[in-house]
Design a protein around this motif. Structure first.
Motif, PDB file in Angstrom:
ATOM      1  N   SER A   1      -4.291  10.104 -14.656  1.00 48.07           N
ATOM      2  CA  SER A   1      -3.890   8.941 -15.445  1.00 48.07           C
ATOM      3  C   SER A   1      -2.734   9.250 -16.368  1.00 48.07           C
ATOM      4  O   SER A   1      -2.446  10.400 -16.700  1.00 48.07           O
ATOM      5  CB  SER A   1      -5.071   8.433 -16.273  1.00 48.07           C
ATOM      6  OG  SER A   1      -5.454   9.409 -17.234  1.00 48.07           O
TER       7      SER A   1
ATOM      8  N   TYR B   1      -0.062  -3.606  -9.927  1.00 50.09           N
ATOM      9  CA  TYR B   1      -1.123  -4.087 -10.812  1.00 50.09           C
ATOM     10  C   TYR B   1      -1.591  -5.452 -10.315  1.00 50.09           C
ATOM     11  O   TYR B   1      -0.789  -6.230  -9.805  1.00 50.09           O
ATOM     12  CB  TYR B   1      -0.586  -4.236 -12.246  1.00 50.09           C
ATOM     13  CG  TYR B   1      -0.114  -2.960 -12.876  1.00 50.09           C
ATOM     14  CD1 TYR B   1      -0.847  -2.342 -13.875  1.00 50.09           C
ATOM     15  CD2 TYR B   1       1.091  -2.365 -12.493  1.00 50.09           C
ATOM     16  CE1 TYR B   1      -0.423  -1.176 -14.475  1.00 50.09           C
ATOM     17  CE2 TYR B   1       1.526  -1.194 -13.075  1.00 50.09           C
ATOM     18  CZ  TYR B   1       0.775  -0.599 -14.070  1.00 50.09           C
ATOM     19  OH  TYR B   1       1.209   0.564 -14.649  1.00 50.09           O
TER      20      TYR B   1
ATOM     21  N   GLU C   1       1.268   4.212 -10.300  1.00 49.64           N
ATOM     22  CA  GLU C   1       0.881   3.370 -11.436  1.00 49.64           C
ATOM     23  C   GLU C   1       0.013   2.243 -10.926  1.00 49.64           C
ATOM     24  O   GLU C   1       0.428   1.480 -10.054  1.00 49.64           O
ATOM     25  CB  GLU C   1       2.100   2.733 -12.110  1.00 49.64           C
ATOM     26  CG  GLU C   1       2.856   3.595 -13.056  1.00 49.64           C
ATOM     27  CD  GLU C   1       3.888   2.779 -13.825  1.00 49.64           C
ATOM     28  OE1 GLU C   1       3.593   1.623 -14.211  1.00 49.64           O
ATOM     29  OE2 GLU C   1       4.984   3.306 -14.016  1.00 49.64           O
ATOM     30  N   THR C   2      -1.170   2.152 -11.479  1.00 46.25           N
ATOM     31  CA  THR C   2      -1.997   0.985 -11.214  1.00 46.25           C
ATOM     32  C   THR C   2      -2.989   0.813 -12.345  1.00 46.25           C
ATOM     33  O   THR C   2      -3.271   1.754 -13.095  1.00 46.25           O
ATOM     34  CB  THR C   2      -2.746   1.092  -9.862  1.00 46.25           C
ATOM     35  OG1 THR C   2      -3.313  -0.181  -9.536  1.00 46.25           O
ATOM     36  CG2 THR C   2      -3.847   2.150  -9.905  1.00 46.25           C
ATOM     37  N   SER C   3      -3.477  -0.403 -12.476  1.00 46.59           N
ATOM     38  CA  SER C   3      -4.525  -0.709 -13.433  1.00 46.59           C
ATOM     39  C   SER C   3      -5.057  -2.095 -13.109  1.00 46.59           C
ATOM     40  O   SER C   3      -4.441  -2.840 -12.338  1.00 46.59           O
ATOM     41  CB  SER C   3      -4.005  -0.658 -14.872  1.00 46.59           C
ATOM     42  OG  SER C   3      -5.080  -0.801 -15.785  1.00 46.59           O
TER      43      SER C   3
ATOM     44  N   ARG D   1     -11.675  -6.654 -13.686  1.00 48.70           N
ATOM     45  CA  ARG D   1     -11.450  -5.207 -13.711  1.00 48.70           C
ATOM     46  C   ARG D   1     -12.418  -4.433 -12.818  1.00 48.70           C
ATOM     47  O   ARG D   1     -12.012  -3.611 -11.991  1.00 48.70           O
ATOM     48  CB  ARG D   1     -11.538  -4.697 -15.156  1.00 48.70           C
ATOM     49  CG  ARG D   1     -10.430  -5.178 -16.071  1.00 48.70           C
ATOM     50  CD  ARG D   1     -10.548  -4.502 -17.430  1.00 48.70           C
ATOM     51  NE  ARG D   1      -9.509  -4.923 -18.348  1.00 48.70           N
ATOM     52  CZ  ARG D   1      -9.650  -5.904 -19.238  1.00 48.70           C
ATOM     53  NH1 ARG D   1     -10.800  -6.554 -19.329  1.00 48.70           N
ATOM     54  NH2 ARG D   1      -8.655  -6.230 -20.043  1.00 48.70           N
TER      55      ARG D   1
ATOM     56  N   TRP E   1      -3.951   6.243 -12.803  1.00 52.75           N
ATOM     57  CA  TRP E   1      -4.259   5.025 -13.558  1.00 52.75           C
ATOM     58  C   TRP E   1      -3.342   4.926 -14.772  1.00 52.75           C
ATOM     59  O   TRP E   1      -3.009   5.936 -15.400  1.00 52.75           O
ATOM     60  CB  TRP E   1      -5.709   5.060 -14.023  1.00 52.75           C
ATOM     61  CG  TRP E   1      -6.266   3.726 -14.420  1.00 52.75           C
ATOM     62  CD1 TRP E   1      -6.383   3.236 -15.682  1.00 52.75           C
ATOM     63  CD2 TRP E   1      -6.781   2.721 -13.554  1.00 52.75           C
ATOM     64  NE1 TRP E   1      -6.938   1.980 -15.669  1.00 52.75           N
ATOM     65  CE2 TRP E   1      -7.202   1.644 -14.356  1.00 52.75           C
ATOM     66  CE3 TRP E   1      -6.933   2.626 -12.164  1.00 52.75           C
ATOM     67  CZ2 TRP E   1      -7.754   0.486 -13.828  1.00 52.75           C
ATOM     68  CZ3 TRP E   1      -7.490   1.479 -11.645  1.00 52.75           C
ATOM     69  CH2 TRP E   1      -7.895   0.426 -12.463  1.00 52.75           C
TER      70      TRP E   1
ATOM     71  N   ASP F   1      -3.570   4.071 -18.166  1.00 52.40           N
ATOM     72  CA  ASP F   1      -4.724   3.967 -19.050  1.00 52.40           C
ATOM     73  C   ASP F   1      -4.254   3.864 -20.503  1.00 52.40           C
ATOM     74  O   ASP F   1      -4.128   4.862 -21.201  1.00 52.40           O
ATOM     75  CB  ASP F   1      -5.610   5.198 -18.836  1.00 52.40           C
ATOM     76  CG  ASP F   1      -6.974   5.084 -19.498  1.00 52.40           C
ATOM     77  OD1 ASP F   1      -7.243   4.062 -20.159  1.00 52.40           O
ATOM     78  OD2 ASP F   1      -7.776   6.029 -19.339  1.00 52.40           O
TER      79      ASP F   1
ATOM     80  N   PHE G   1      -5.119  -2.018 -20.479  1.00 51.82           N
ATOM     81  CA  PHE G   1      -5.182  -1.354 -19.184  1.00 51.82           C
ATOM     82  C   PHE G   1      -6.224  -0.230 -19.137  1.00 51.82           C
ATOM     83  O   PHE G   1      -6.318   0.473 -18.143  1.00 51.82           O
ATOM     84  CB  PHE G   1      -3.814  -0.761 -18.837  1.00 51.82           C
ATOM     85  CG  PHE G   1      -2.709  -1.774 -18.690  1.00 51.82           C
ATOM     86  CD1 PHE G   1      -2.646  -2.612 -17.589  1.00 51.82           C
ATOM     87  CD2 PHE G   1      -1.715  -1.897 -19.657  1.00 51.82           C
ATOM     88  CE1 PHE G   1      -1.626  -3.539 -17.440  1.00 51.82           C
ATOM     89  CE2 PHE G   1      -0.685  -2.822 -19.523  1.00 51.82           C
ATOM     90  CZ  PHE G   1      -0.642  -3.645 -18.410  1.00 51.82           C
ATOM     91  N   ARG G   2      -6.985  -0.042 -20.207  1.00 49.53           N
ATOM     92  CA  ARG G   2      -7.905   1.100 -20.274  1.00 49.53           C
ATOM     93  C   ARG G   2      -9.006   1.001 -19.223  1.00 49.53           C
ATOM     94  O   ARG G   2      -9.442  -0.083 -18.846  1.00 49.53           O
ATOM     95  CB  ARG G   2      -8.568   1.162 -21.655  1.00 49.53           C
ATOM     96  CG  ARG G   2      -7.630   1.480 -22.809  1.00 49.53           C
ATOM     97  CD  ARG G   2      -8.390   1.379 -24.114  1.00 49.53           C
ATOM     98  NE  ARG G   2      -9.008   0.044 -24.235  1.00 49.53           N
ATOM     99  CZ  ARG G   2     -10.079  -0.219 -24.985  1.00 49.53           C
ATOM    100  NH1 ARG G   2     -10.686   0.753 -25.642  1.00 49.53           N
ATOM    101  NH2 ARG G   2     -10.554  -1.452 -25.057  1.00 49.53           N
ATOM    102  N   ILE G   3      -9.501   2.147 -18.806  1.00 52.60           N
ATOM    103  CA  ILE G   3     -10.629   2.161 -17.882  1.00 52.60           C
ATOM    104  C   ILE G   3     -11.903   1.687 -18.565  1.00 52.60           C
ATOM    105  O   ILE G   3     -12.846   1.247 -17.892  1.00 52.60           O
ATOM    106  CB  ILE G   3     -10.852   3.561 -17.274  1.00 52.60           C
ATOM    107  CG1 ILE G   3     -11.261   4.578 -18.343  1.00 52.60           C
ATOM    108  CG2 ILE G   3      -9.618   4.030 -16.522  1.00 52.60           C
ATOM    109  CD1 ILE G   3     -11.739   5.906 -17.779  1.00 52.60           C
TER     110      ILE G   3
ATOM    111  N   TYR H   1     -15.247   2.671 -12.714  1.00 52.95           N
ATOM    112  CA  TYR H   1     -14.292   3.779 -12.678  1.00 52.95           C
ATOM    113  C   TYR H   1     -15.041   5.112 -12.644  1.00 52.95           C
ATOM    114  O   TYR H   1     -14.644   6.031 -11.924  1.00 52.95           O
ATOM    115  CB  TYR H   1     -13.359   3.717 -13.887  1.00 52.95           C
ATOM    116  CG  TYR H   1     -12.136   4.590 -13.724  1.00 52.95           C
ATOM    117  CD1 TYR H   1     -10.962   4.078 -13.171  1.00 52.95           C
ATOM    118  CD2 TYR H   1     -12.156   5.930 -14.092  1.00 52.95           C
ATOM    119  CE1 TYR H   1      -9.840   4.875 -13.005  1.00 52.95           C
ATOM    120  CE2 TYR H   1     -11.045   6.735 -13.919  1.00 52.95           C
ATOM    121  CZ  TYR H   1      -9.888   6.204 -13.378  1.00 52.95           C
ATOM    122  OH  TYR H   1      -8.780   7.005 -13.198  1.00 52.95           O
TER     123      TYR H   1
END
Length: 339
Positions: A78, A246, A274-276, A281, A303, A305, A316-318, A328
């Motif tokens: 991340s 995203y 890059e993804t989130s 979610r 991620w 994050d 965007f946090r897990i 996650y």
């Protein structure tokens, strides 16, 4: 969603840039990506022979190289920038939540600003992924940036650890100064600039650096000259193919990452650089978990994050919500995601 303009801050301060693209002309609207990276082929730990900026693209290979780990699976990591916490504190929090280290730690470095001599908070067991900002191509193509590029190559070499280098990402978007839209609508200039950087790094002996070419999942503007494949430097100049994506509009992982994987996954390992999850979610993470596990060409997932991304109120946090964290954690504890 209104497209955000370029937001560039020093990654060494914990701030990155995440752009969004306008809706494409296809049935699904499109956002953009922000920063991510993957395991490289067995040869990724060193660059090939020095190549001139004008060398023609080599013929593509047809085999998928194994991840650098030497075993099947995915490196999961991340970009971490959590409000009120240092990188060390953020890594410690995620270590407690996931019961594991990040296999990739993603950092952003400016084009010609401060570059750290080391990343002491990034564990030796973690791969350092660097998104190095691009620049308008003219100042690269004319040789005016060569001395600075040599300096960066030497500094990254001196870190004496494997580095995944993602230079000039999302070039097929229109939100960065190094985009095709901002540089005469001439993707060939980007290719030549990339090859020049690659040659200089090879000349400096930066054999610990692997190169990630990382477009956005869709192009903005969505016109023929701006197709992502027009920016591809050639197989000899790329170790990993990355992609930013995203689910700003509820896109599935297969929508975001399938086209890039089908185009390049037979030639290079793929990294979701890059993804989130922005919408639904937990559902997005569950679908990502399944899609990646079913897609052996993908060698890494990174991620994005953060809850302090400049210019957006997205979280965007897990652990933005308990169900997302549970989904996650399930992915992170899957042995396949511990390559």
């Amino acid at each position: 969603m209104k497209r955000r303009q370029l937001l560039t801050l020093l990654a060494v301060t914990g701030t990155a840039a995440c752009g969004t693209s306008p809706a494409a002309t296809t049935a699904t609207a499109t956002p953009s990506g922000a920063p991510v990276s993957v395991p490289a082929p067995a040869t990724t730990e060193r660059l090939g022979p020095a190549l001139t900026a004008t060398s023609p693209p080599p013929s593509p290979s047809t085999s998928v190289s194994p991840p650098v780990t030497g075993k099947p699976g995915v490196m999961l990591g991340s970009y971490l920038a959590l409000g009120g916490r240092t990188l060390r504190q953020s890594l410690a929090l995620r270590r407690r939540q996931l019961s594991r280290e990040q296999r990739i730690v993603h950092r952003f470095y400016p084009w010609d600003g401060y570059l750290p001599a080391s990343e002491p908070d990034v564990a030796a067991a973690s791969r350092l992924m660097v998104s190095w900002h691009g620049a308008p191509w003219a100042g690269i193509l004319d040789g005016g940036s060569d001395a600075m590029i040599r300096s960066v190559a030497r500094k990254l070499k001196a870190m004496d650890r494997p580095i995944l280098l993602r230079w000039g990402w999302e070039m097929n978007g229109d939100w960065f100064a190094w985009s095709g839209a901002a540089n005469g609508q001439d993707p060939a200039g980007y290719v030549t600039a990339w090859r020049r950087l690659h040659r200089i790094f090879a000349d400096q002996g930066a054999t610990n650096v692997s190169w990630i070419w990382s477009p956005n999942w869709n192009s903005s503007p969505d016109v023929p000259w701006n197709r992502m494949q027009s920016y591809y430097p050639g197989d000899a100049y790329v170790d990993w193919v990355g992609v930013s994506g995203y689910n700003f509009y509820g896109e599935s992982p297969s929508t975001l990452f399938g086209p890039v994987t089908r185009r390049y996954g037979g030639r290079k390992p793929i990294i979701l650089s890059e993804t989130s999850a922005v919408r639904d979610r937990a559902r997005y993470i569950e679908r990502l978990h399944t899609w990646v596990a079913d897609t052996p060409a993908v060698g890494a997932v990174v991620w994005f994050d953060t809850d302090i991304q400049e210019g957006t109120d997205h979280d965007f946090r897990i652990d933005a919500d308990p169900s997302a964290l549970a989904a996650y954690r399930s992915m992170a504890q899957d042995p396949y995601f511990n390559a």
